[in-house]
Design a protein around this motif. Structure first.
Motif, short mmCIF file in Angstrom:
data_model
loop_
_atom_site.label_atom_id
_atom_site.label_comp_id
_atom_site.label_asym_id
_atom_site.label_seq_id
_atom_site.Cartn_x
_atom_site.Cartn_y
_atom_site.Cartn_z
N SER A 197 36.15 43.06 48.30
CA SER A 197 35.43 42.83 47.05
C SER A 197 35.83 43.86 45.99
O SER A 197 36.49 44.86 46.28
N GLU A 198 35.41 43.62 44.77
CA GLU A 198 35.67 44.56 43.68
C GLU A 198 35.00 45.89 43.97
O GLU A 198 35.56 46.96 43.66
N ASP A 199 33.82 45.86 44.56
CA ASP A 199 33.11 47.08 44.89
C ASP A 199 33.91 47.94 45.86
O ASP A 199 34.05 49.15 45.68
N ARG A 209 44.88 48.87 44.09
CA ARG A 209 45.08 48.52 42.69
C ARG A 209 45.73 49.68 41.92
O ARG A 209 45.32 50.82 42.01
#
Length: 311
Positions: free
Chosen positions: A142-144, A210
């Protein structure tokens, strides 16, 4: 390139090609005579594996800047100060891990284990941790979780902070020690690396960090070994220090030897279940016919019940 095997020991002397980027350092080492090697930083690396219909796959990634782990290598990196701090885990005790790794200093033992799990998490997002000794955290994509990985990689948070906040402990029982490799003496950057193996946890999938990751992917170990004389993998990575190069010139003997062992295994469980004598390897620089090689003596036995694939 191989040399005759010693039939009484099952050992094989092998010469691995030297990556082009290391030729200048090798030339200087030979030209100016033996000197005191640069200090080797302690490091850990994790060989992540999973089963597929085509054979056992492992997760490889690109490492820029002439990493001592290889331009194409397994997730890993050097130990950090926070890795020595006490951290909650499920699995063998420090004294048991000390025996397995052959290291008396238990702070160093903890640091190698924590570093292995931390680097795997930073670089791939795979987290070997759970709420109890039978569970493993799920869905870390997830982004978290990406934000958490970035914070840990940037040293804004420690792995211990992340675990405590989420009620997790490390699952060190999911790691298996593989081998110990020390970079050759002539190298400008040197690692003293402990390699571990782990199966990909259920409902987790690796991904690039990222902003930092360039290339990574699952590769069938047997296919990489079968194609190692070609430039297939290096061209797929498509970076200046991999493009147009065979496997030995884009990685280290450690990675190539480990890939051979995985390729000979019949499955993930078989590979992880092998009882190994933890060996230490220290490649030496040799010059044959005006060309530099890394000289390593390895064992020839297959692992995990498969057939050996000698080079």
């Amino acid at each position: 390139m191989t040399k005759p095997r010693n039939p009484s020991t099952g050992l094989l002397r092998r010469l691995f090609d030297l990556p082009p980027g290391q030729n200048d350092a090798a030339e200087n080492w030979v030209s100016f005579g033996s000197r005191t090697p640069r200090a080797a930083r302690r490091a850990s690396s994790v060989v992540l594996i999973r089963d597929t219909p085509n054979g056992v796959e492992t997760y490889l990634g690109y490492r820029p800047g002439g990493s001592p782990l290889g331009s194409v290598a397994f997730p890993g990196g050097s130990l950090e100060n926070d890795d020595e701090a006490e951290i909650p885990w499920y699995g063998p005790s420090l004294s048991e891990w000390s025996k397995r790794l052959g290291i008396l200093d238990q702070r160093l033992v903890r640091a190698h284990i924590v570093c292995a799990i931390r680097e795997l998490f930073e670089e791939s997002g795979v987290l070997l941790a759970g709420t109890d000794e039978l569970s493993v955290v799920e869905n870390c994509d997830s982004e978290d979780w990406m934000a958490v990985r970035e914070a840990v990689a940037g040293q804004d948070k420690t792995l211990s902070d992340v675990l405590i906040k989420r009620g997790l402990r490390l699952r060190t029982d999911l790691l298996r020690p593989l081998s110990h490799w020390i970079s050759p003496n002539f190298a400008l950057r040197r690692f003293d690396t402990r390699y571990f193996a782990a199966a990909l946890p259920v409902r987790q999938e690796p991904s690039l960090l990222r902003g930092k990751g360039v290339w990574a992917g699952w590769k069938v170990a047997s296919e990489v070994i079968e194609q190692r004389a070609t430039t297939a993998l290096g061209d797929e990575v498509n970076e200046p220090d991999t493009r147009g190069l065979p496997l030995s010139m884009e990685t280290t003997p450690a990675v190539e030897v480990i890939l051979e062992k995985i390729a000979s295994a019949r499955g993930t469980v078989a590979y992880l279940s092998v009882r190994r004598e933890l060996k230490s390897y220290h490649p030496e620089l040799v010059q044959v016919g005006g060309k530099f090689y890394l000289d390593v003596t390895t064992t020839t036995a297959a692992e995990g019940g498969g057939k050996g694939r000698g080079r």
